[in-house]
Design a protein around this motif. Structure first.
Motif, mmCIF file in Angstrom:
data_model
loop_
_atom_site.group_PDB
_atom_site.id
_atom_site.type_symbol
_atom_site.label_atom_id
_atom_site.label_comp_id
_atom_site.label_asym_id
_atom_site.label_seq_id
_atom_site.Cartn_x
_atom_site.Cartn_y
_atom_site.Cartn_z
ATOM 1 N N LEU A 1 93.625 78.027 -22.933
ATOM 2 C CA LEU A 1 92.595 78.290 -23.943
ATOM 3 C C LEU A 1 91.222 77.745 -23.561
ATOM 4 N N THR B 1 89.160 82.086 -31.415
ATOM 5 C CA THR B 1 90.346 82.769 -30.873
ATOM 6 C C THR B 1 91.644 82.150 -31.365
ATOM 7 N N ARG B 2 91.642 80.843 -31.535
ATOM 8 C CA ARG B 2 92.853 80.172 -32.021
ATOM 9 C C ARG B 2 92.450 79.061 -32.963
ATOM 10 N N SER C 1 89.561 76.974 -30.803
ATOM 11 C CA SER C 1 89.122 77.362 -29.457
ATOM 12 C C SER C 1 88.392 78.689 -29.487
#
Ligand code: GTP
Ligand code: MG
Length: 614
Positions: A215, A256-257, A281
């Motif tokens: 990540l 994204t996460r 992230s």
């Protein structure tokens, strides 16, 4: 419902052990799951040394409330870790050893927490110790709060008596605790709910940085306002003054996460709201102290202030004769990149260029702070040299030179007090306090120039036969104390390259303590041992026994050698003088003279004498 709590204390007062028990009793582990002791101390150096180095997040649930917990290091050198994470919690649990009482680092972290307006809970810990005096320590903690100008609310802190090891807490010493329920209850009652409006614009301060090869950079912090979802476009604002930020400087990207904490795991979630601590992230320019915000409301939060470093060392490319034999990363470029990378998460560290591209000056909070960095790097395959640490001086208001002073706290059996005082005198110490609480132990605290502590620990251990305990931490800057005596004994310097031979050591060991053993490789200018007298000696440690016609190899093998002194990195940092260097490789720690050829060293010494005389 959420509570965000940091556990802070002096080193070894039982923080990580308490977190173990909190996890266990809140049901964070599966039934009969095998969990190692002090499970939060997860990195190898932490496990090896039994100390916490990095602050870490975890979370438990108690009666429907999520409690985010940050375990912090207690060693003074890692105070920067504590300073940065205090911004992501709403309350602190201050642990104080029931026998030792408040120590220098207790004062430091308590001062930081109180100054941020955090509400403390106090746990007088290790009440199971035979020498525990919880009531005395209770009074001492209140005294400390008053000293530190605690507010009325802060003075009202609840006190618990705990044993981290047994996993018990009680508010009343007359009814011993049986579990940690009283502690959990105190947390729910006394740690305020996080403020922040979940309906407002998204805002979060990056308090911790993490990496993953998958990540990239991961930001960890508390959401100050609003809500964030995976896939949201948000802004990451550059470092600077709090307030609205100009459009251009902003990194805009999609999340994204997103993770929250749960026991030892991070749990992937779709969204999170104000008050929770999350890991996030999707951004390349994540740095500690930066603010995330909603795209249409780029408002920066106040950054993270961390106290300045007090000591420096030079990291130098290895230019000794054995350079490159044991390390994977040895070039100045590799060294430079690695040091600058460290700055991203090691907030109390500084790196500076020097006149030479082969040398970088690295500054930190103490020898252990810098020592751990060196140790981590050598495990990664780096090879380099380091200079003797030096203190960072400053100029006072009238242009006078100031140097850092430390508070030194010593506990020793009475009979060793004299020996300790005798060594401390010449180091320009000033006694602040002495107490004799009984049981044959004396507690003394001193003010001492940080320079005066260099090399003191080994004297202290010898003088107290290992029975003394010493702690020190930065206090303030004060007047330059003038020259301090250096190492009293000279060193034995190898006069040629070769393998060390037992016979040679046998001849030398009566006048010296060796650092090398038979078979070790040495080079000219490398330090092979300590002489019993002042002044350095050049010696041949590779000398074989003269061959005679009747060679008896047996007698050669019969040389009985004292074991060599083990040179650890921290020992070496305290030991070496200005004209010496430490060679650090993944396999070896060697000490050497800066100038290797014996002739050149002699010339330099002569020149110095002439200069002194004129
Ligand atoms: N007797 C006794 N020993 C304890 C107790 N809690 C912890 N210890 C011991 O104290 C030592 C230090 O415990 P840790 O939990 O690592 O202390 P810490 O505060 O996390 O230390 P740092 O993170 O390095 O500052 C360990 O040997 C523990 O077993 C307790 O309640 N009673
Ligand atoms: Mg710990």
């Amino acid at each position: 419902m959420i509570r965000n709590l940091a556990i802070i204390a002096h080193v070894d007062h039982g923080k990580t052990t308490l977190v173990d028990q909190m996890l266990r009793q809140a049901g964070a582990f599966r039934a009969n799951q095998q969990v190692e002791e002090r499970v939060m101390d997860s990195n190898p150096l932490e496990r090896e040394r039994g100390i916490t180095i990095l602050a870490k997040n975890t979370a438990v649930r108690w009666q429907g409330t999520k409690i985010n917990i940050v375990d912090t290091p207690g060693h003074a050198d890692f105070g920067g870790e504590v300073e940065r994470i205090l911004r992501m919690v709403d309350g602190v649990l201050i642990l104080v050893d029931a026998a030792e009482g408040p120590m220098p680092q207790t004062r430091f972290v308590t001062r930081k927490a109180l100054a941020l307006g955090l509400r403390p809970i106090v746990a007088i810990n290790k009440i199971d110790r035979a020498d525990a005096e919880p009531l005395r320590v209770h009074d001492e903690v209140l005294g400390l709060f008053i000293d530190l100008d605690a507010t009325h609310d802060q003075l009202d802190a609840p006190f618990l008596y705990t044993s981290s090891r047994a996993g018990t807490a009680t508010t009343d010493l007359d009814s011993p605790g049986t579990n940690l329920e009283p502690l959990f209850r105190a947390i729910l009652e006394h740690v305020p709910e996080p403020k922040g409006d979940p309906e407002g614009p998204f805002q979060m301060l990056v308090s911790t940085l993490d990496f993953s090869s998958f990540l990239g950079r991961i930001a960890i912090g508390r959401i100050e306002g609003g809500r964030v979802r995976v896939g949201d476009q948000v802004a990451l604002l550059p470092l600077g003054e709090p307030g609205l930020v100009e459009e251009e400087e902003v990194e805009r990207n999609r999340v994204t996460r997103l993770y929250t904490f749960d026991g030892l795991n991070r749990v992937e979630v779709e969204s999170a709201a104000a008050g929770d601590i999350v890991a996030l992230s999707g951004f390349e320019t994540i740095e500690i102290g930066k603010t995330f915000s909603a795209v249409d409301s780029p408002e920066r939060l106040a950054g993270i202030a961390v106290e300045e470093p007090t000591i420096s060392v030079d990291f130098i490319v290895n230019n000794g004769p054995f350079a490159g034999r044991e390390g994977k990363y040895v070039t100045s470029r590799q060294l430079r990149d690695r040091l600058y990378r460290e700055l991203e998460r090691n907030v109390a560290l500084r790196v500076e260029e020097t006149d030479s591209p082969d040398t970088h000056t690295v500054s930190g909070r103490g020898e252990l702070h810098l020592g751990i960095l060196m140790e981590t790097m050598r495990r990664e395959g780096f090879e380099f040299q380091v200079s003797r640490p030096r203190v960072i001086t400053k100029l006072g208001p009238d242009g006078e030179r100031l140097e850092p002073y430390e508070e030194l706290m010593i506990d020793v059996p009475e009979e060793h007090m004299g020996a300790v005082m005798e060594k401390l005198g010449p180091r320009r110490t000033e006694m602040i306090e002495m107490r004799n609480p009984g049981q044959g132990m004396v507690r003394m605290s001193f003010r001492i120039p940080a320079r005066g502590l260099f090399g003191y620990r080994s004297d202290f251990l010898t003088d107290t036969r290992g029975t003394g305990i010493m702690h020190h931490r930065f206090l303030d800057y004060g007047p330059w104390a003038g020259p301090l005596a250096g190492r009293k004994r000279g060193v034995l310097v190898a006069d040629r390259e070769g393998a060390v031979v037992a016979f040679a050591l046998g001849n030398l060991q009566e006048r010296a303590q060796m650092f090398v053993k038979p078979g070790d490789l040495v080079y000219e200018g490398m330090i092979a041992g300590e002489s019993s007298r002042p002044g350095d000696l050049d010696v041949n440690v590779t000398k074989e026994k003269k061959l005679t016609n009747m060679r008896t190899t047996a007698s050669d093998e019969n040389v009985i050698l004292e074991p060599p002194r083990e040179i650890t990195l921290e020992y070496a940092l305290e030991y070496i003088e200005e004209d010496e260097l430490i060679e650090v490789t993944p396999k070896t720690i060697r000490l050497r003279k800066r100038v290797l050829p014996a002739n050149d060293r002699r010339k330099a010494a002569r020149a110095a004498r002439v200069a002194d005389a004129s």
